[in-house]
Design a protein around this motif. Structure first.
Motif, PDB file in Angstrom:
ATOM      1  N   GLN A   8      25.224  31.493  63.550  1.00 23.43           N
ATOM      2  CA  GLN A   8      25.819  30.255  63.055  1.00 23.43           C
ATOM      3  C   GLN A   8      25.364  29.078  63.920  1.00 23.43           C
ATOM      4  O   GLN A   8      25.055  28.015  63.411  1.00 23.43           O
ATOM      5  N   SER A  16      29.955  28.632  57.711  1.00 24.98           N
ATOM      6  CA  SER A  16      31.109  28.913  58.559  1.00 24.98           C
ATOM      7  C   SER A  16      31.545  30.355  58.326  1.00 24.98           C
ATOM      8  O   SER A  16      31.079  31.012  57.396  1.00 24.98           O
ATOM      9  N   ASN A  89      35.374  28.777  61.123  1.00 23.20           N
ATOM     10  CA  ASN A  89      34.910  29.491  62.324  1.00 23.20           C
ATOM     11  C   ASN A  89      36.061  30.097  63.132  1.00 23.20           C
ATOM     12  O   ASN A  89      36.157  29.920  64.336  1.00 23.20           O
TER      13      ASN A  89
END
Length: 131
Positions: A8, A16, A89
């Motif tokens: 990421q 996310s 996240n």
């Protein structure tokens, strides 16, 4: 988790994630059938008269599969339908607050089925394969 976080970051945040950490999952489609085995063992004690046995004093946490499904639905609803970043996240531990041993789980099942009057013996047997 570390690899996903690393990907990421390399992707400059173009996606996310939400990671769910789950303890032992019980309920419909539980491939171990552990819960149903325990419940039937308790329910039919009068017929088989076999004491409830457990082979490990270790304690565990549990989560009901339908609760996990509801939580996933909530996450999707908030992030996709409502465009919220509340779960952006995130790494989440999902499960019951109680951490119990199998012997405690037997007692809980007995109580829930209102079968205390049977006085079903619960005993430790390190050679049992019931856990």
């Amino acid at each position: 988790e570390e690899t996903l976080i690393e990907w990421q970051q390399k992707a400059s945040g173009k996606f996310s994630y939400v990671i769910l950490r789950l303890p032992d999952v019980v309920g419909p489609r539980d491939s171990t059938d552990r819960w149903w085995f325990y419940q039937m063992w308790v329910q039919f004690y009068s017929a088989h008269q076999k004491p409830l046995e457990y082979s490990s004093p270790l304690r565990s946490s549990y989560v009901f599969v339908n609760d996990v499904a509801r939580f996933v639905t909530t996450i999707l609803s908030k992030t996709v339908l409502q465009s919220s970043n509340i779960f952006h996240n995130q790494i989440l531990n999902i499960g019951c607050e109680e951490i119990v041993a199998v012997s405690d789980l037997f007692t809980m099942i007995i109580d829930e089925l209102n079968l205390q009057s049977l006085q079903i013996p619960i005993r430790y047997n390190p050679n049992s394969d019931a856990d």
